[in-house]
Design a protein around this motif. Structure first.
Motif, PDB file in Angstrom:
ATOM      1  N   SER A  85     -17.653 -45.541 -16.251  1.00 32.81           N
ATOM      2  CA  SER A  85     -17.578 -46.712 -17.128  1.00 32.81           C
ATOM      3  C   SER A  85     -16.147 -46.983 -17.572  1.00 32.81           C
ATOM      4  N   LEU A  86     -15.263 -47.003 -16.603  1.00 26.71           N
ATOM      5  CA  LEU A  86     -13.846 -47.163 -16.916  1.00 26.71           C
ATOM      6  C   LEU A  86     -13.550 -48.513 -17.561  1.00 26.71           C
ATOM      7  N   LYS A  87     -12.571 -48.491 -18.449  1.00 26.86           N
ATOM      8  CA  LYS A  87     -12.149 -49.689 -19.178  1.00 26.86           C
ATOM      9  C   LYS A  87     -10.665 -49.958 -18.883  1.00 26.86           C
ATOM     10  N   PRO A  88     -10.221 -51.184 -19.035  1.00 25.37           N
ATOM     11  CA  PRO A  88      -8.792 -51.466 -18.817  1.00 25.37           C
ATOM     12  C   PRO A  88      -7.878 -50.589 -19.687  1.00 25.37           C
ATOM     13  N   GLU A  89      -8.339 -50.238 -20.864  1.00 22.98           N
ATOM     14  CA  GLU A  89      -7.519 -49.397 -21.741  1.00 22.98           C
ATOM     15  C   GLU A  89      -7.434 -47.947 -21.266  1.00 22.98           C
ATOM     16  N   ASP A  90      -8.167 -47.588 -20.236  1.00 21.90           N
ATOM     17  CA  ASP A  90      -8.028 -46.264 -19.629  1.00 21.90           C
ATOM     18  C   ASP A  90      -6.860 -46.217 -18.645  1.00 21.90           C
ATOM     19  N   THR A  91      -6.256 -47.349 -18.368  1.00 21.03           N
ATOM     20  CA  THR A  91      -5.128 -47.400 -17.456  1.00 21.03           C
ATOM     21  C   THR A  91      -3.981 -46.548 -17.982  1.00 21.03           C
ATOM     22  N   ALA A  92      -3.526 -45.606 -17.164  1.00 23.12           N
ATOM     23  CA  ALA A  92      -2.471 -44.678 -17.571  1.00 23.12           C
ATOM     24  C   ALA A  92      -2.152 -43.755 -16.394  1.00 23.12           C
ATOM     25  N   VAL A  93      -1.114 -42.976 -16.575  1.00 27.39           N
ATOM     26  CA  VAL A  93      -0.859 -41.849 -15.676  1.00 27.39           C
ATOM     27  C   VAL A  93      -1.564 -40.637 -16.275  1.00 27.39           C
ATOM     28  N   TYR A  94      -2.379 -39.985 -15.462  1.00 28.54           N
ATOM     29  CA  TYR A  94      -3.158 -38.841 -15.920  1.00 28.54           C
ATOM     30  C   TYR A  94      -2.503 -37.547 -15.449  1.00 28.54           C
ATOM     31  N   TYR A  95      -2.373 -36.612 -16.388  1.00 25.64           N
ATOM     32  CA  TYR A  95      -1.715 -35.332 -16.119  1.00 25.64           C
ATOM     33  C   TYR A  95      -2.668 -34.178 -16.411  1.00 25.64           C
ATOM     34  N   CYS A  96      -2.697 -33.200 -15.533  1.00 29.50           N
ATOM     35  CA  CYS A  96      -3.415 -31.973 -15.861  1.00 29.50           C
ATOM     36  C   CYS A  96      -2.438 -30.999 -16.515  1.00 29.50           C
ATOM     37  N   ASN A  97      -2.998 -30.100 -17.278  1.00 27.30           N
ATOM     38  CA  ASN A  97      -2.197 -29.142 -18.044  1.00 27.30           C
ATOM     39  C   ASN A  97      -2.930 -27.815 -18.103  1.00 27.30           C
ATOM     40  N   ILE A  98      -2.206 -26.738 -17.937  1.00 32.76           N
ATOM     41  CA  ILE A  98      -2.762 -25.408 -18.175  1.00 32.76           C
ATOM     42  C   ILE A  98      -1.795 -24.663 -19.081  1.00 32.76           C
ATOM     43  N   ARG A  99      -2.334 -23.844 -19.960  1.00 31.03           N
ATOM     44  CA  ARG A  99      -1.444 -23.163 -20.899  1.00 31.03           C
ATOM     45  C   ARG A  99      -2.096 -21.888 -21.412  1.00 31.03           C
ATOM     46  N   ASN A 100      -1.245 -20.930 -21.749  1.00 27.92           N
ATOM     47  CA  ASN A 100      -1.624 -19.754 -22.498  1.00 27.92           C
ATOM     48  C   ASN A 100      -0.356 -19.233 -23.144  1.00 27.92           C
ATOM     49  N   THR A 101      -0.379 -18.025 -23.661  1.00 30.59           N
ATOM     50  CA  THR A 101       0.786 -17.504 -24.364  1.00 30.59           C
ATOM     51  C   THR A 101       1.968 -17.278 -23.421  1.00 30.59           C
ATOM     52  N   LEU A 102       1.706 -17.254 -22.111  1.00 32.95           N
ATOM     53  CA  LEU A 102       2.768 -17.010 -21.139  1.00 32.95           C
ATOM     54  C   LEU A 102       3.476 -18.279 -20.698  1.00 32.95           C
ATOM     55  N   GLY A 103       2.845 -19.412 -20.860  1.00 30.35           N
ATOM     56  CA  GLY A 103       3.486 -20.633 -20.392  1.00 30.35           C
ATOM     57  C   GLY A 103       2.625 -21.856 -20.572  1.00 30.35           C
ATOM     58  N   ASN A 104       3.251 -23.013 -20.359  1.00 35.88           N
ATOM     59  CA  ASN A 104       2.606 -24.311 -20.502  1.00 35.88           C
ATOM     60  C   ASN A 104       3.053 -25.150 -19.306  1.00 35.88           C
ATOM     61  N   TYR A 105       2.101 -25.583 -18.463  1.00 41.01           N
ATOM     62  CA  TYR A 105       2.454 -26.201 -17.194  1.00 41.01           C
ATOM     63  C   TYR A 105       1.753 -27.546 -17.032  1.00 41.01           C
ATOM     64  N   TRP A 106       2.459 -28.455 -16.321  1.00 39.28           N
ATOM     65  CA  TRP A 106       1.956 -29.809 -16.131  1.00 39.28           C
ATOM     66  C   TRP A 106       1.925 -30.177 -14.654  1.00 39.28           C
ATOM     67  N   GLY A 107       0.931 -30.979 -14.281  1.00 40.40           N
ATOM     68  CA  GLY A 107       0.950 -31.603 -12.977  1.00 40.40           C
ATOM     69  C   GLY A 107       1.935 -32.754 -12.977  1.00 40.40           C
ATOM     70  N   GLN A 108       2.107 -33.346 -11.797  1.00 43.13           N
ATOM     71  CA  GLN A 108       3.097 -34.420 -11.667  1.00 43.13           C
ATOM     72  C   GLN A 108       2.546 -35.768 -12.126  1.00 43.13           C
ATOM     73  N   GLY A 109       1.243 -35.839 -12.326  1.00 41.96           N
ATOM     74  CA  GLY A 109       0.616 -37.064 -12.788  1.00 41.96           C
ATOM     75  C   GLY A 109       0.092 -37.911 -11.650  1.00 41.96           C
ATOM     76  N   THR A 110      -0.982 -38.643 -11.933  1.00 38.64           N
ATOM     77  CA  THR A 110      -1.553 -39.558 -10.958  1.00 38.64           C
ATOM     78  C   THR A 110      -1.975 -40.838 -11.689  1.00 38.64           C
ATOM     79  N   GLN A 111      -1.692 -41.970 -11.072  1.00 40.19           N
ATOM     80  CA  GLN A 111      -1.913 -43.255 -11.738  1.00 40.19           C
ATOM     81  C   GLN A 111      -3.373 -43.690 -11.620  1.00 40.19           C
ATOM     82  N   VAL A 112      -3.922 -44.099 -12.737  1.00 42.32           N
ATOM     83  CA  VAL A 112      -5.242 -44.734 -12.775  1.00 42.32           C
ATOM     84  C   VAL A 112      -5.060 -46.120 -13.359  1.00 42.32           C
TER      85      VAL A 112
END
Length: 116
Positions: A85-112
């Protein structure tokens, strides 16, 4: 070295469904809390969904609750955000993230992009 690769996304009409995926390498995926964030140009990155080290705990932002579903597969080191049920306001670059006490990491992003 931890690497995250976002994939999926694309352009759809309002009301459609789409999924984005994230594949992790270089780390024991199960050690990390995972999440999805999105960012519109000129605005701050915002939280979309988050999950604990297992699927027992998951939370969603109010703007996507009931429409988006997040999942993870620790064995495959992947995570998926299913967006319905996507809406126009969902338009953005989406990033995944993983984190713990050892580090915080990001994907490069994908456009929706959701058109009305």
């Amino acid at each position: 070295q931890v690497q995250l690769v976002d994939s999926g996304g694309g352009q759809v009409q309002a009301g459609a469904s789409l999924s984005v995926s994230c594949a992790a390498s270089g780390a024991p995926f199960s050690w990390y809390v995972v999440g999805w964030f999105r960012q519109v140009s000129g605005k701050e990155r915002e939280f979309v969904a988050g999950m604990g080290r297992s699927e027992n705990f998951v939370e969603y932002s109010d703007s996507v609750k009931g429409r988006f579903t997040m999942s993870r597969d620790n064995a495959k080191r992947t995570m998926i955000l299913q967006m319905n049920s996507l809406k126009p306001e969902d338009t953005a670059v989406y990033y995944c993230n993983i984190r713990n006490t050892l580090g915080n990491y990001w994907g490069q992003g994908t456009q929706v992009t959701v058109s009305s």
